[in-house]
Scaffold this active site. Structure first.
Site, PDB file in Angstrom:
ATOM      1  N   CYS A 235       0.847  -1.189   0.000  1.00 24.82           N
ATOM      2  CA  CYS A 235       0.000   0.000   0.000  1.00 24.82           C
ATOM      3  C   CYS A 235       0.879   1.234   0.000  1.00 24.82           C
ATOM      4  O   CYS A 235       1.652   1.443   0.922  1.00 24.82           O
ATOM      5  CB  CYS A 235      -0.909   0.008   1.218  1.00 24.82           C
ATOM      6  SG  CYS A 235      -1.870   1.524   1.405  1.00 24.82           S
TER       7      CYS A 235
ATOM      8  N   GLU B 159      -4.760  -8.150  -3.244  1.00 23.74           N
ATOM      9  CA  GLU B 159      -4.939  -8.315  -1.802  1.00 23.74           C
ATOM     10  C   GLU B 159      -4.151  -7.244  -1.073  1.00 23.74           C
ATOM     11  O   GLU B 159      -3.053  -6.870  -1.497  1.00 23.74           O
ATOM     12  CB  GLU B 159      -4.464  -9.713  -1.378  1.00 23.74           C
ATOM     13  CG  GLU B 159      -4.632 -10.022   0.101  1.00 23.74           C
ATOM     14  CD  GLU B 159      -3.338  -9.947   0.897  1.00 23.74           C
ATOM     15  OE1 GLU B 159      -3.343 -10.385   2.048  1.00 23.74           O
ATOM     16  OE2 GLU B 159      -2.330  -9.426   0.361  1.00 23.74           O
TER      17      GLU B 159
ATOM     18  N   ARG C   2      -7.305 -12.957  10.372  1.00 32.75           N
ATOM     19  CA  ARG C   2      -6.476 -12.176   9.449  1.00 32.75           C
ATOM     20  C   ARG C   2      -7.381 -11.503   8.414  1.00 32.75           C
ATOM     21  O   ARG C   2      -7.518 -11.975   7.280  1.00 32.75           O
ATOM     22  CB  ARG C   2      -5.454 -13.081   8.760  1.00 32.75           C
ATOM     23  CG  ARG C   2      -4.406 -12.340   7.929  1.00 32.75           C
ATOM     24  CD  ARG C   2      -3.467 -13.313   7.240  1.00 32.75           C
ATOM     25  NE  ARG C   2      -2.399 -12.629   6.528  1.00 32.75           N
ATOM     26  CZ  ARG C   2      -1.270 -12.193   7.083  1.00 32.75           C
ATOM     27  NH1 ARG C   2      -1.078 -12.378   8.379  1.00 32.75           N
ATOM     28  NH2 ARG C   2      -0.358 -11.583   6.367  1.00 32.75           N
TER      29      ARG C   2
ATOM     30  N   ARG D 228      -8.329  -9.298   5.577  1.00 33.35           N
ATOM     31  CA  ARG D 228      -7.650  -8.666   4.460  1.00 33.35           C
ATOM     32  C   ARG D 228      -8.680  -8.233   3.426  1.00 33.35           C
ATOM     33  O   ARG D 228      -9.753  -8.837   3.292  1.00 33.35           O
ATOM     34  CB  ARG D 228      -6.640  -9.615   3.802  1.00 33.35           C
ATOM     35  CG  ARG D 228      -5.387  -9.888   4.640  1.00 33.35           C
ATOM     36  CD  ARG D 228      -4.590  -8.633   4.873  1.00 33.35           C
ATOM     37  NE  ARG D 228      -3.347  -8.841   5.588  1.00 33.35           N
ATOM     38  CZ  ARG D 228      -3.206  -8.763   6.906  1.00 33.35           C
ATOM     39  NH1 ARG D 228      -4.271  -8.516   7.654  1.00 33.35           N
ATOM     40  NH2 ARG D 228      -2.023  -8.917   7.472  1.00 33.35           N
TER      41      ARG D 228
END
Length: 498
Positions: free
Chosen positions: A115, A153, A204, A206
């Site tokens: 990102c 992702e 987790r 995502r």
């Protein structure tokens, strides 16, 4: 040209017909349902599930040398030389701003891209603003190669309020290129999947971005697209049935097990806090409270000056008052406990703090713990928090040790055969923490292909929808899979397009 590894990889031919179910690698025909590229590939979470789906990897890009070596060792070296993908070390080399994209034709592009912030200057949108970020490299490849499916992702925060602008640029850019995507993120975690569908006991969350190529005109018009999946348990799975033991190896099978064992100091910290847990159960019949316990703040509430508390941040004054009231209510237990643990005052400050999140667990040694800067955090031994790329490895109280890199890889849904082969543990933990959870990625990819089946090549659809629902059958223990087989529907789906 790509900065390729000095290995004898066959180069996929240019201009392959995307409707042709076979590709030529190194001059040898390889039957495959679809071809894919794996960008920012890490150690191969996408590779594991796309191979399971019947795909053939033709291109890999990963800049981290140690991660790339782990990827090659597990996914590339076992292949005949004629079937190995191109290995690229820097995506920038393959996507020059002036010049052709040096990535072969493919049907699916997968990328767990980092990102990076976009400039807000002028609130520009689309490709112009994406330029200069790593997302731009992906967009360049999509613009030139136009694979039928894109699967991205990222961390959950990419779709949060602090990154709203970046999210809008990503979605707008994909639509301008011709991909029909949802503006609502698909958020998913592997612990929401039952063992029979590739789930693992790791929370987790995502964000997954999935798009089907339909051309810019349709993509810009067809914007009312629901998310591919909704965050929630699948097939009625009860997430509280997870057991962390299901991803653990037998201690006797772990080379150098002592390397993961708790130190004498760590054992002393836990023993001291556990004695307080036991005293509370014995004297009061209750567990510790859920707010952070700060032993240094155990003083009578009346000793606090309201003016001092008012000057503190609200969150801190709240914790101090709660600790003072805890002390007032359980002063007798705390005094006896302190007398029996005089060494407690010599513990590091962060180890004189405990965050009890283990509900009714009877002992600290029965929990999963993390040694954090904010204190020792204890959780019930059901599912683990997300693996991260820093050393904050889960401690399994019942085993009196940290999880190993091999166990961490299985927590990501990678097979038992996955190997780090003598790599330093710090690098292995980092690679797993940066990785993609195989089961979660497979779930969202399969759901997208099923939903957009009419827009995709039948060979891709059939291959994906006929693959077993569990992408890695040996990531969990036999006891976990026994539970899965007892409660799961048929592991085969035959709803593929004809």
């Amino acid at each position: 040209m790509n900065d390729a590894l000095p290995l004898d990889f066959g180069r996929p031919a240019r201009g392959l017909d995307s409707a042709d179910p076979s590709a030529k690698l190194g001059g040898v025909a390889v039957s495959t349902a679809f071809r894919y590229v794996d960008l920012f590939a890490g150690i191969g979470g996408f590779h594991a599930m796309l191979d399971h789906a019947g795909g053939h990897c033709v291109y890999v890009s990963e800049i981290d040398r140690e991660a790339r070596e782990t990827y090659v060792r597990n996914w590339v070296d076992p292949l005949p030389a004629s079937q190995r993908p191109v290995i690229n070390t820097d995506i920038n080399l393959a996507t020059p701003e002036a010049g052709a994209v040096d990535v072969p034709e493919h049907d699916v592009l997968a990328a767990g891209f980092p990102c990076q912030p976009f400039s807000k200057s002028g609130y520009q949108r689309g490709m112009d603003e994406a330029r200069g970020t790593l997302f731009w490299n992906i967009a360049r490849i999509l613009e030139e190669r136009k694979p039928r499916v894109v699967l991205l992702e990222n961390v959950r925060n990419i779709a949060g309020p602090r990154h709203r602008h970046e999210w809008e640029v990503i979605i707008q850019t994909l639509r301008e290129i011709g991909y029909r995507v949802s503006a609502t993120p698909s958020v998913f975690s592997p612990h929401l999947l039952p063992p029979s569908r590739g789930g693992t006991p790791q929370v987790r969350d995502r964000v997954f971005i999935l798009g089907t190529y339909v051309g810019p005109e349709r993509a810009l018009a067809e914007t009312d697209v629901p998310p591919t999946v909704v965050r929630g348990p699948v097939d009625g799975w009860n997430v509280h049935e997870w057991d962390v033991d299901w991803i653990l190896d037998d201690d006797s099978s772990i080379p150098d097990r002592d390397r993961y064992a708790l130190t004498a100091d760590q054992t002393a910290w836990i023993d001291a806090w556990d004695e307080l847990v036991q005293r509370m159960w014995a004297a009061r019949g209750v567990r510790l409270p859920g707010f952070p316990l700060w032993a240094d703040a155990w003083v009578p509430e009346r000793s606090w000056d309201p003016i001092v508390l008012e000057a503190l941040p609200r969150w801190k004054s709240d914790i101090l008052i709660k600790n003072a009231r805890f002390y007032d209510e359980h002063r007798d237990i705390i005094h006896d406990w302190r007398k029996a643990n005089l060494h407690f005052s010599s513990f590091p400050e962060s180890r004189r703090k405990l965050e009890w999140q283990a509900q009714g667990t009877r002992s600290l040694w029965h929990t999963v713990m993390h040694f954090r800067p904010s204190g020792i955090r204890a959780k019930a031994p059901t599912y683990l928090p997300a693996l991260v790329a820093i050393t904050q490895t889960s401690v399994i109280g019942s085993r009196r040790r940290r999880i190993t890199p091999h166990e961490a890889a299985r927590l990501q849904g990678l097979p038992r055969s996955f190997s780090f082969k003598g790599q330093r543990d710090q690098a292995s933990y980092k690679q797993v923490g940066n990785g993609v959870a195989v089961g979660a990625a497979w779930h969202v990819f399969r759901a997208h292909v099923e939903r957009d089946a009419s827009e995709l090549p039948p060979r891709l659809v059939n291959s994906v929808l006929h693959a077993a629902l569990n992408p890695t059958v040996d990531a969990l223990s036999e006891s976990a899979m026994a539970l899965a087989s007892a409660s799961a529907p048929s592991p085969w789906a035959v709803t593929a397009a004809s």
